[in-house]
Design a protein around this motif. Structure first.
Motif, PDB file in Angstrom:
ATOM      1  N   UNK A 145       0.831  -1.202   0.000  1.00  0.00           N
ATOM      2  CA  UNK A 145       0.000   0.000   0.000  1.00  0.00           C
ATOM      3  C   UNK A 145       0.867   1.253   0.000  1.00  0.00           C
ATOM      4  N   UNK A 146       1.942   1.242   0.788  1.00  0.00           N
ATOM      5  CA  UNK A 146       2.859   2.394   0.815  1.00  0.00           C
ATOM      6  C   UNK A 146       3.580   2.559  -0.522  1.00  0.00           C
ATOM      7  N   UNK A 147       3.937   1.439  -1.156  1.00  0.00           N
ATOM      8  CA  UNK A 147       4.672   1.508  -2.424  1.00  0.00           C
ATOM      9  C   UNK A 147       3.826   2.102  -3.539  1.00  0.00           C
ATOM     10  N   UNK A 269       1.136  -2.667 -10.495  1.00  0.00           N
ATOM     11  CA  UNK A 269       1.170  -3.422  -9.255  1.00  0.00           C
ATOM     12  C   UNK A 269       2.405  -3.042  -8.432  1.00  0.00           C
ATOM     13  N   UNK A 270       2.218  -2.680  -7.164  1.00  0.00           N
ATOM     14  CA  UNK A 270       3.360  -2.252  -6.345  1.00  0.00           C
ATOM     15  C   UNK A 270       4.270  -3.422  -5.977  1.00  0.00           C
ATOM     16  N   UNK A 271       5.558  -3.150  -5.951  1.00  0.00           N
ATOM     17  CA  UNK A 271       6.549  -4.152  -5.538  1.00  0.00           C
ATOM     18  C   UNK A 271       7.502  -3.485  -4.550  1.00  0.00           C
ATOM     19  N   UNK A 272       7.121  -3.504  -3.259  1.00  0.00           N
ATOM     20  CA  UNK A 272       7.898  -2.782  -2.251  1.00  0.00           C
ATOM     21  C   UNK A 272       9.271  -3.400  -1.991  1.00  0.00           C
ATOM     22  N   UNK A 273      10.156  -2.567  -1.468  1.00  0.00           N
ATOM     23  CA  UNK A 273      11.503  -2.971  -1.076  1.00  0.00           C
ATOM     24  C   UNK A 273      11.534  -3.149   0.444  1.00  0.00           C
ATOM     25  N   UNK A 274      12.092  -4.263   0.892  1.00  0.00           N
ATOM     26  CA  UNK A 274      12.254  -4.521   2.320  1.00  0.00           C
ATOM     27  C   UNK A 274      13.710  -4.902   2.553  1.00  0.00           C
TER      28      UNK A 274
END
Length: 299
Positions: A145-147, A269-274
């Motif tokens: 959601x943030x991404x 589509x978001x793909x967040x970084x962790x």
């Protein structure tokens, strides 16, 4: 605008995920979550809009001087003790939070595992022990959601939404918050207890599960691709609810994303970084795209 639409969509799904138990039991009875940014890569300060970078070596020297006589075990124990008296950081005060951050930075500097994010040491089950943000932001659902939101006003609106979301959960008790890491995936489990009816001693328990593929990884970070959000089978304390929960297949975020991509040209589509900067036999320290910190202990 588009950003409001994005947040509205994720608000709906977050609300559905957290309100599912309450809704189901009601149906059953009726029918029968900056100017200074400190990180392990160095820190920066914004003055009149200009970013001044301070050499990471200077920061390392400061930290090492402060904790030079402490072992890594000592630092970890101090951090975990602080976590215990502040409910994993949820009730922490400003001075305590500054202390926690300095301990975290010192521990990160002592990482001995090469390529922590891609090391086999990171595989396993991890319990969230401390965070400097809302605990639910450890979920790949909220990372995704943030991404979706761009840095700046959109990110600020997302942070406001997280704050409102936590306030809406004021009467919800948060239990274990876990991440289960495999070679190819990340699974988040978030236990909750919700009062079914005001004034009555009846609570509904359950675990919200969100899963994501680890699409790529390098020495310190993963790229995640959210798959599904659902209620974990068999986690309700109300036996009659389990048949409903077991039949609920969850929210397929990829199908939703495909629908949005086909109707909103600017959406993808978001793909967040962790990212992970410390891991050993019993502790892992990770950060999201906003440098929020999540400290885990191995289960």
């Amino acid at each position: 605008g588009r950003s409001e639409m994005k947040l509205f969509i994720f608000f709906i799904f977050a609300s559905v995920s957290n309100a599912l138990f309450l809704k189901l039991i009601k149906q059953t009875f009726t029918k029968s979550f900056r100017n200074l940014n400190v990180g392990p890569r160095g820190f920066s300060s914004s003055i009149d809009g200009n970013i001044i970078e301070v050499d990471a070596i200077a920061e390392k020297t400061i930290i090492e001087d402060e904790y030079s006589s402490s072992t890594t075990l000592d630092l970890k124990n101090r951090l975990l003790s602080l976590s215990a008296v502040t409910s994993r950081g949820e009730t922490i005060e400003e001075k305590q939070q500054a202390l926690a951050l300095s301990l975290i930075e010192a521990i990160e500097r002592r990482n001995k595992v090469a390529n922590p994010a891609s090391s086999s040491d990171i595989i396993g089950t991890w319990s969230l022990a401390y965070s400097n943000t809302y605990l639910f932001r450890s979920s790949p659902f909220f990372m995704a959601a943030r991404a979706v939101c761009k840095d700046g006003p959109e990110a600020e609106r997302f942070n406001w939404f997280c704050k409102m979301h936590r306030e809406a959960l004021a009467f919800t008790s948060i239990g274990n918050v876990k991440q289960i890491v495999s070679e190819t995936s990340l699974r988040s489990e978030f236990e909750t207890k919700v009062a079914a009816f005001p004034g009555l001693p009846l609570t509904v328990k359950g675990t919200i599960v969100s899963t994501a593929d680890i699409e790529s990884r390098d020495s310190t970070e993963w790229t995640l691709y959210l798959d599904k959000v659902r209620i974990k089978e068999g986690t309700s304390n109300i036996p009659i609810l389990n048949q409903f929960l077991n039949q609920y297949d969850g929210i397929n975020s990829r199908q939703l994303g495909s629908l949005l991509e086909s109707n909103i040209p600017t959406y993808s589509n978001p793909k967040p970084i962790f990212r992970t900067f410390f891991v050993d036999n019993d502790m892992r320290i990770s950060r999201d795209q906003d440098d929020n910190v999540f400290v885990y202990t191995r289960v």
